[in-house]
Design a protein around this motif. Structure first.
Motif, PDB file in Angstrom:
ATOM      1  N   HIS A  44       0.833  -1.200   0.000  1.00 49.61           N
ATOM      2  CA  HIS A  44       0.000   0.000   0.000  1.00 49.61           C
ATOM      3  C   HIS A  44       0.869   1.253   0.000  1.00 49.61           C
ATOM      4  O   HIS A  44       1.961   1.270   0.561  1.00 49.61           O
ATOM      5  N   GLN A  62     -10.385   3.139  -3.731  1.00 49.54           N
ATOM      6  CA  GLN A  62      -9.814   1.951  -3.116  1.00 49.54           C
ATOM      7  C   GLN A  62     -10.160   1.950  -1.637  1.00 49.54           C
ATOM      8  O   GLN A  62     -10.019   2.984  -0.975  1.00 49.54           O
ATOM      9  N   SER A  66      -4.211   2.234   2.027  1.00 51.89           N
ATOM     10  CA  SER A  66      -4.866   1.812   0.797  1.00 51.89           C
ATOM     11  C   SER A  66      -3.829   1.703  -0.301  1.00 51.89           C
ATOM     12  O   SER A  66      -2.787   2.359  -0.269  1.00 51.89           O
ATOM     13  N   GLU A  67      -4.170   0.881  -1.298  1.00 55.26           N
ATOM     14  CA  GLU A  67      -3.227   0.618  -2.376  1.00 55.26           C
ATOM     15  C   GLU A  67      -3.081   1.835  -3.284  1.00 55.26           C
ATOM     16  O   GLU A  67      -1.989   2.195  -3.699  1.00 55.26           O
ATOM     17  N   ARG A  68      -4.205   2.430  -3.606  1.00 52.72           N
ATOM     18  CA  ARG A  68      -4.231   3.649  -4.413  1.00 52.72           C
ATOM     19  C   ARG A  68      -5.071   4.665  -3.678  1.00 52.72           C
ATOM     20  O   ARG A  68      -5.723   4.358  -2.678  1.00 52.72           O
TER      21      ARG A  68
END
Lengths: 114, 114
Positions: free
Chosen positions: B29, B101, B95-97
């Motif tokens: 992340h 997300q 969060s990943e993006r």
């Protein structure tokens, strides 16, 4: 002194019945929404999300409905189980196009009666 | 399943002291967040962090607060000159993006200021 807290809406359902939890969100520009489940002593746990270009999304035993006209979100839980007992929060992204800062609703306490 | 971990689970500190709350976000992340939840109240956004700098911060996140990613895995929240009203659960999320997300939360640090 006594702290003032929120009076959480509560929903009690029989095990095996379906549950519907409602949420009114505040910002008409919000474009991303998430439902979280919070059990006592734990952090919010992701359940399901939906983007504003959709009006329905289904997961495992859960469905989220989005009505942008009236700024309303609902979470439907099918065949509710005792493990579903928790506080459920809807959250909206209050910075569309920017950082994904979430604004949480008040929460609803779901109690499943065995 | 990868998860966000926070330490300590409970921190008790004298008013006026400094505290550092620690978080290890999910490894792939890129976006990190701190939220707080005063007992019985909503989860409130504090700050978001990306690429070693603050992306956005709320009104709550004043000069008393700072965040840092001191190495490749930890993400910390420092609170200077703690006040009684800083007592709350502090949640870290990642969060990943940034766009659309879900944020995944840790189980929080309960901060008690005496």
């Amino acid at each position: 002194g006594e702290s003032v807290g929120l009076h959480l809406p509560t929903l009690s359902v029989q095990e095996g019945d379906n549950s519907i939890i409602n949420c009114a969100y505040s910002n008409s520009a919000s474009d991303y929404f998430i439902w979280y489940k919070q059990e006592s002593g734990k952090g919010p746990q992701f359940i399901i999300d939906i983007r504003s270009n959709m009006d329905k999304r289904q997961g495992q035993r859960v469905t989220v409905l989005l009505n942008k006209t009236v700024k309303h979100l609902s979470l439907q839980i099918a065949a509710t189980q005792p493990g579903d007992s928790a506080v459920y929060f809807c959250a909206e992204n209050i910075s569309p196009g920017g950082a994904n800062n979430l604004f949480f609703g008040t929460g609803t306490r779901l109690t499943v009666i065995p | 399943e990868p998860e966000v971990t926070q330490t300590p689970s409970h921190q008790v500190t004298q008013m006026g002291q400094e505290v550092i709350l620690r978080c290890v976000p999910i490894s792939n992340h890129l976006y990190f967040y701190w939220y707080r939840q005063i007992l019985g109240q909503k989860v409130e956004f504090l700050v978001s962090f990306y690429n070693n700098e603050i992306s956005e911060k709320s009104e709550i996140f004043d000069d008393q607060f700072s965040v840092e990613r001191p190495d490749g895995s930890n993400f910390t929240l420092k609170i200077r000159s703690t006040k009684l009203e800083d007592s709350a659960m502090y949640f870290c999320a990642s969060s990943e993006r940034v766009q659309d997300q879900p944020q995944h939360f840790g189980d929080g640090t309960r901060l008690s200021i005496l």
